[in-house]
Design a protein around this motif. Structure first.
Motif, short mmCIF file in Angstrom:
data_model
loop_
_atom_site.label_atom_id
_atom_site.label_comp_id
_atom_site.label_asym_id
_atom_site.label_seq_id
_atom_site.Cartn_x
_atom_site.Cartn_y
_atom_site.Cartn_z
N GLY A 1 -1.88 -1.59 -17.71
CA GLY A 1 -1.00 -0.45 -17.66
C GLY A 1 0.01 -0.93 -16.66
N ARG A 2 1.19 -0.31 -16.92
CA ARG A 2 2.48 -0.61 -16.05
C ARG A 2 3.26 0.53 -15.71
NH1 ARG A 2 6.11 -5.00 -14.73
NH2 ARG A 2 4.66 -6.45 -15.45
N LEU A 3 3.48 0.92 -14.30
CA LEU A 3 4.00 2.12 -14.11
C LEU A 3 5.54 2.01 -13.57
CD1 LEU A 3 0.97 3.33 -11.79
CD2 LEU A 3 1.43 3.95 -14.37
N PRO A 4 6.48 2.18 -14.65
CA PRO A 4 7.70 1.67 -14.17
C PRO A 4 8.28 2.31 -12.73
CG PRO A 4 7.56 2.34 -16.37
CD PRO A 4 6.44 2.76 -15.80
N ARG A 5 8.86 1.45 -12.18
CA ARG A 5 9.38 1.82 -10.73
C ARG A 5 8.85 3.01 -10.09
NH1 ARG A 5 12.36 1.42 -15.15
NH2 ARG A 5 12.42 3.51 -15.54
N ALA A 6 7.17 2.86 -10.10
CA ALA A 6 6.66 3.76 -9.38
C ALA A 6 6.28 3.51 -7.83
CB ALA A 6 5.25 3.69 -9.96
N PHE A 7 6.72 2.40 -7.34
CA PHE A 7 6.66 1.98 -5.86
C PHE A 7 7.94 1.83 -5.12
CE2 PHE A 7 5.92 -0.98 -2.34
CZ PHE A 7 4.82 -0.29 -1.64
N GLU A 8 8.25 2.43 -4.19
CA GLU A 8 9.49 2.00 -3.47
C GLU A 8 9.27 0.89 -2.52
OE1 GLU A 8 13.17 4.32 -1.28
OE2 GLU A 8 11.45 5.48 -1.76
N TYR B 1 0.92 -1.04 -0.01
CA TYR B 1 0.06 0.01 -0.02
C TYR B 1 0.89 1.18 -0.07
CZ TYR B 1 -4.51 -2.30 0.56
OH TYR B 1 -5.77 -2.93 0.27
N THR B 2 0.25 2.46 -0.50
CA THR B 2 1.13 3.67 -0.65
C THR B 2 0.95 4.28 0.51
OG1 THR B 2 -0.74 4.37 -2.01
CG2 THR B 2 1.24 3.26 -3.38
#
Length: 161
Positions: free
Chosen positions: A138-145, A29-30
Motif C-alpha cells: 500500500g501507498r498512502l499519498p502525502r501522509a507524512f510531513e 517516526y510519527t
C-alpha cells in the motif's frame, strides 16, 4: 559480533541515546519532534511490546520493539519499530535486528509482519525491508510531513512469516 537480547529497565539511558536523535530529526517516526524522554521511553516500552537491544562488546547499537499490529482478528500479524545508533549505521545492525524479529515473531505465534507507515524517503529502510522479503502492499499519498521535503508518501509493507 552483534548480540540481541531482551531489553531491561537498566538499558533505558542507552536506548534514549538512540531514540532521541531520530525523534528530534522527525524524518521517520510519527511522534512529536519535541517528545520528552519519559514519554518516548514509555512509547518504546508500551504494554504488549517485546523490546530488544542489539549490542556489541557491551555497547547498545540498536533497539527494536515487537508487538501485535491489531487486536482480535488481526492479532496474528505483528508490527515492529527499529532504530540503530547513528554511529553504527552501515554495520548491518538493522538487518540483524529485522532477521531476529522475524524469528522472535514466529516463536511468539505471529503469522505475518506488517510495517504500517514506512516513510518513502527512508530509502535505506525500504530497500532493506524489501531485501528481507517485505512487499509494498500500500501507498498512502502525502501522509507524512517531512521536515525538509514536505508532504511525502508512506508505505505499508508486509511479509508472511
Amino acid at each position: 559480533m552483534v548480540n540481541i537480547r531482551p531489553a531491561s529497565a537498566a538499558d533505558a539511558d542507552s536506548i534514549w541515546l538512540i531514540l532521541e536523535p531520530v525523534f528530534r530529526a522527525g524524518e521517520t517516526y510519527t511522534l512529536p519532534r519535541d517528545i520528552a524522554r519519559d514519554e518516548a521511553l514509555a512509547y518504546w516500552f508500551s504494554a504488549g511490546n517485546q523490546v530488544f537491544v542489539a549490542e556489541d562488546a557491551g555497547e547498545i547499537l540498536g533497539t527494536y520493539y515487537l508487538r501485535a499490529n491489531q487486536r482480535g482478528g488481526g492479532s496474528h500479524v505483528c508490527n515492529c519499530g527499529y532504530m540503530t545508533a547513528a554511529h553504527a549505521t552501515g554495520r548491518g545492525i538493522a538487518r540483524t535486528m529485522c532477521m531476529h524479529s522475524k524469528e522472535q515473531a514466529k516463536r511468539s505465534g505471529f503469522r505475518a509482519m506488517q510495517f504500517n507507515f514506512v516513510v518513502s524517503t527512508n530509502e535505506r529502510a525500504v530497500e532493506l525491508w524489501q531485501s528481507l522479503g517485505f512487499a509494498m502492499v500500500g501507498r498512502l499519498p502525502r501522509a507524512f510531513e517531512h521536515p525538509s521535503k514536505g508532504f511525502v508518501d508512506a508505505l505499508v509493507m508486509f511479509a508472511e512469516l
